[in-house]
Design a protein around this motif. Structure first.
Motif, PDB file in Angstrom:
ATOM      1  N   TRP A 189       0.114   5.897   7.493  1.00  8.15           N
ATOM      2  CA  TRP A 189       0.325   4.735   8.352  1.00  8.15           C
ATOM      3  C   TRP A 189       1.396   3.813   7.764  1.00  8.15           C
ATOM      4  O   TRP A 189       1.381   2.615   8.000  1.00  8.15           O
ATOM      5  CB  TRP A 189      -0.984   3.950   8.492  1.00  8.15           C
ATOM      6  CG  TRP A 189      -2.047   4.670   9.233  1.00  8.15           C
ATOM      7  CD1 TRP A 189      -2.291   4.630  10.577  1.00  8.15           C
ATOM      8  CD2 TRP A 189      -3.039   5.539   8.683  1.00  8.15           C
ATOM      9  NE1 TRP A 189      -3.373   5.420  10.887  1.00  8.15           N
ATOM     10  CE2 TRP A 189      -3.850   5.985   9.759  1.00  8.15           C
ATOM     11  CE3 TRP A 189      -3.321   5.990   7.402  1.00  8.15           C
ATOM     12  CZ2 TRP A 189      -4.922   6.863   9.571  1.00  8.15           C
ATOM     13  CZ3 TRP A 189      -4.379   6.866   7.209  1.00  8.15           C
ATOM     14  CH2 TRP A 189      -5.166   7.286   8.281  1.00  8.15           C
ATOM     15  N   VAL A 190       2.316   4.387   7.022  1.00 11.32           N
ATOM     16  CA  VAL A 190       3.216   3.568   6.222  1.00 11.32           C
ATOM     17  C   VAL A 190       4.038   2.594   7.058  1.00 11.32           C
ATOM     18  O   VAL A 190       4.232   1.441   6.672  1.00 11.32           O
ATOM     19  CB  VAL A 190       4.127   4.458   5.348  1.00 11.32           C
ATOM     20  CG1 VAL A 190       5.046   5.325   6.203  1.00 11.32           C
ATOM     21  CG2 VAL A 190       4.917   3.610   4.367  1.00 11.32           C
ATOM     22  N   VAL A 214      -4.664   3.844 -11.802  1.00  8.20           N
ATOM     23  CA  VAL A 214      -4.302   2.712 -10.954  1.00  8.20           C
ATOM     24  C   VAL A 214      -2.784   2.583 -10.854  1.00  8.20           C
ATOM     25  O   VAL A 214      -2.244   2.304  -9.780  1.00  8.20           O
ATOM     26  CB  VAL A 214      -4.922   1.418 -11.500  1.00  8.20           C
ATOM     27  CG1 VAL A 214      -4.530   0.220 -10.649  1.00  8.20           C
ATOM     28  CG2 VAL A 214      -6.435   1.556 -11.569  1.00  8.20           C
ATOM     29  N   ARG A 215      -2.114   2.792 -11.964  1.00  2.00           N
ATOM     30  CA  ARG A 215      -0.650   2.743 -11.931  1.00  2.00           C
ATOM     31  C   ARG A 215      -0.097   3.815 -10.988  1.00  2.00           C
ATOM     32  O   ARG A 215       0.893   3.574 -10.282  1.00  2.00           O
ATOM     33  CB  ARG A 215      -0.082   2.923 -13.342  1.00  2.00           C
ATOM     34  CG  ARG A 215      -0.408   1.775 -14.297  1.00  2.00           C
ATOM     35  CD  ARG A 215       0.293   1.959 -15.636  1.00  2.00           C
ATOM     36  NE  ARG A 215      -0.136   0.985 -16.618  1.00  2.00           N
ATOM     37  CZ  ARG A 215       0.327  -0.265 -16.687  1.00  2.00           C
ATOM     38  NH1 ARG A 215       1.241  -0.673 -15.819  1.00  2.00           N
ATOM     39  NH2 ARG A 215      -0.126  -1.091 -17.627  1.00  2.00           N
ATOM     40  N   ARG A 216      -0.727   4.986 -10.962  1.00  3.70           N
ATOM     41  CA  ARG A 216      -0.285   6.030 -10.030  1.00  3.70           C
ATOM     42  C   ARG A 216      -0.521   5.601  -8.584  1.00  3.70           C
ATOM     43  O   ARG A 216       0.333   5.843  -7.714  1.00  3.70           O
ATOM     44  CB  ARG A 216      -1.023   7.343 -10.327  1.00  3.70           C
ATOM     45  CG  ARG A 216      -0.574   8.037 -11.605  1.00  3.70           C
ATOM     46  CD  ARG A 216      -1.091   9.457 -11.676  1.00  3.70           C
ATOM     47  NE  ARG A 216      -2.554   9.505 -11.755  1.00  3.70           N
ATOM     48  CZ  ARG A 216      -3.228   9.502 -12.899  1.00  3.70           C
ATOM     49  NH1 ARG A 216      -2.584   9.441 -14.062  1.00  3.70           N
ATOM     50  NH2 ARG A 216      -4.550   9.557 -12.899  1.00  3.70           N
ATOM     51  N   LEU A 221       1.814   3.734  -3.346  1.00  2.00           N
ATOM     52  CA  LEU A 221       1.943   2.744  -2.276  1.00  2.00           C
ATOM     53  C   LEU A 221       3.356   2.170  -2.224  1.00  2.00           C
ATOM     54  O   LEU A 221       3.934   2.014  -1.136  1.00  2.00           O
ATOM     55  CB  LEU A 221       0.923   1.631  -2.479  1.00  2.00           C
ATOM     56  CG  LEU A 221      -0.552   2.052  -2.354  1.00  2.00           C
ATOM     57  CD1 LEU A 221      -1.463   0.923  -2.823  1.00  2.00           C
ATOM     58  CD2 LEU A 221      -0.878   2.436  -0.922  1.00  2.00           C
ATOM     59  N   ARG A 222       3.913   1.879  -3.379  1.00  2.00           N
ATOM     60  CA  ARG A 222       5.264   1.311  -3.398  1.00  2.00           C
ATOM     61  C   ARG A 222       6.303   2.321  -2.928  1.00  2.00           C
ATOM     62  O   ARG A 222       7.320   1.932  -2.334  1.00  2.00           O
ATOM     63  CB  ARG A 222       5.597   0.824  -4.808  1.00  2.00           C
ATOM     64  CG  ARG A 222       4.875  -0.462  -5.201  1.00  2.00           C
ATOM     65  CD  ARG A 222       5.159  -0.845  -6.640  1.00  2.00           C
ATOM     66  NE  ARG A 222       4.593  -2.146  -6.979  1.00  2.00           N
ATOM     67  CZ  ARG A 222       4.550  -2.650  -8.208  1.00  2.00           C
ATOM     68  NH1 ARG A 222       5.039  -1.952  -9.232  1.00  2.00           N
ATOM     69  NH2 ARG A 222       4.010  -3.844  -8.428  1.00  2.00           N
ATOM     70  N   SER A 223       6.059   3.604  -3.164  1.00  2.00           N
ATOM     71  CA  SER A 223       7.019   4.623  -2.722  1.00  2.00           C
ATOM     72  C   SER A 223       7.134   4.658  -1.211  1.00  2.00           C
ATOM     73  O   SER A 223       8.157   5.120  -0.671  1.00  2.00           O
ATOM     74  CB  SER A 223       6.605   6.000  -3.252  1.00  2.00           C
ATOM     75  OG  SER A 223       5.433   6.474  -2.593  1.00  2.00           O
ATOM     76  N   ARG A 227       4.242  -3.572   0.099  1.00  2.00           N
ATOM     77  CA  ARG A 227       4.398  -4.708  -0.806  1.00  2.00           C
ATOM     78  C   ARG A 227       3.150  -4.821  -1.684  1.00  2.00           C
ATOM     79  O   ARG A 227       2.117  -5.319  -1.241  1.00  2.00           O
ATOM     80  CB  ARG A 227       4.606  -5.994  -0.016  1.00  2.00           C
ATOM     81  CG  ARG A 227       5.890  -6.016   0.823  1.00  2.00           C
ATOM     82  CD  ARG A 227       6.066  -7.361   1.487  1.00  2.00           C
ATOM     83  NE  ARG A 227       5.053  -7.594   2.514  1.00  2.00           N
ATOM     84  CZ  ARG A 227       4.684  -8.798   2.932  1.00  2.00           C
ATOM     85  NH1 ARG A 227       5.200  -9.883   2.376  1.00  2.00           N
ATOM     86  NH2 ARG A 227       3.784  -8.936   3.879  1.00  2.00           N
ATOM     87  N   VAL A 228       3.269  -4.328  -2.903  1.00  2.00           N
ATOM     88  CA  VAL A 228       2.115  -4.283  -3.802  1.00  2.00           C
ATOM     89  C   VAL A 228       2.424  -5.086  -5.061  1.00  2.00           C
ATOM     90  O   VAL A 228       3.374  -4.781  -5.791  1.00  2.00           O
ATOM     91  CB  VAL A 228       1.763  -2.830  -4.189  1.00  2.00           C
ATOM     92  CG1 VAL A 228       0.492  -2.815  -5.057  1.00  2.00           C
ATOM     93  CG2 VAL A 228       1.575  -1.969  -2.949  1.00  2.00           C
ATOM     94  N   ALA A 229       1.615  -6.112  -5.310  1.00  2.00           N
ATOM     95  CA  ALA A 229       1.684  -6.857  -6.573  1.00  2.00           C
ATOM     96  C   ALA A 229       0.622  -6.287  -7.502  1.00  2.00           C
ATOM     97  O   ALA A 229      -0.500  -6.005  -7.073  1.00  2.00           O
ATOM     98  CB  ALA A 229       1.441  -8.341  -6.323  1.00  2.00           C
TER      99      ALA A 229
END
Length: 261
Positions: A189-190, A214-216, A221-223, A227-229
């Motif tokens: 659903w990007v 979590v980093r993966r 998500l960022r790929s 917008r992920v903080a």
């Protein structure tokens, strides 16, 4: 609203049309004419509807209305009830590092297909959550465009699932010490999710769900352009004041359209 109502401790109930037990947090000095942001609180495995409601004063006494919900699955440890969970669709793929995610017995799969074709655990869970939101909005003054999902651990997996499946219904997702749900394809659903802000906070010493995974998740998500903080903290899986303070700042910045964490 009476003073007794404002100062009463949260109480559990079941809303009409919802199979989920719920409780609510009402901010101190509640102002009926002000539209409050609503935090939908999704507890960790083994928790209950009060787990995150009890943490609300450490987050903020005044800024939010909150809805705490209880997962439908009873968690057992040593053959005794030990809180609640959100179901195997949201369990970590390998919580202990030793066992695989459980699968339903083949006989149970066949039985449901033959005798209960309308059974849809995820659909019922979604309806229970949206039913709780509707009830809260009927009781308290909530801003319709400031409804946030806040999940811890297994509850964070559910928050991801709901937020990424219904991005038009939520103002953001906060995932605390959590993970993307196993088997869920977040980038399906990007395009519709690129405007959904996500905050990920995690304990750097969390052995229940190590930070490498979590980093993966954040990279995945960022790929897709989401917008992920992301912020890590020198702690385990426990909530701490610094983490909650950053969550409060991020939420308030989303509500005021300012740059955030």
């Amino acid at each position: 609203m009476t003073n007794d109502r404002l100062n009463a401790p949260p109480s559990a109930s079941t809303s009409v049309g919802s199979a989920l037990v719920e409780t609510r947090f009402i901010p101190r000095q509640y102002e009926p004419n002000y539209a409050y942001p609503l935090l939908v609180l999704l507890h960790a495995r083994g928790g209950d509807e009060d787990q995150l409601v009890r943490a609300m004063p450490a987050l903020s006494w005044r800024n939010y209305v909150a809805l705490g919900l209880r997962g439908p699955e009873v968690v057992t440890r040593r053959d005794r009830p030990a809180g609640f969970g959100w179901g195997r669709d949201f369990e970590s793929e390998d919580r202990t590092g030793l066992r695989a995610r459980p699968q339903r017995p083949e006989a149970e799969v066949v039985r449901r297909a033959l005798f209960d074709p309308d059974h849809d655990e995820l659909g019922r869970l979604e309806e229970g959550i949206f039913g709780g939101i509707r009830t809260t909005r009927s009781l308290l003054h909530v801003h319709s465009e400031r409804i946030f999902l806040v999940g811890v651990g297994e509850g964070a997996a559910l928050a991801y699932r709901l937020g990424l499946s219904f991005p038009d219904r939520f103002a953001g997702v906060v995932a605390i010490n959590g993970w993307l749900p196993p088997g869920f394809r977040p980038l399906a659903w990007v395009k519709s999710c690129r405007e959904l802000p996500i905050l990920v906070v995690h304990g750097a010493w969390n052995t229940r769900h190590p930070i490498a995974g979590v980093r993966r998740d954040v990279a995945t998500l960022r790929s897709g352009g989401l917008r992920v903080a992301f912020q890590s903290y020198p702690c385990t899986h426990r909530l701490n004041s610094q983490m909650l303070g950053d969550v409060d700042t991020w939420l308030m910045n989303r509500c005021t359209s300012q740059a955030g964490l």
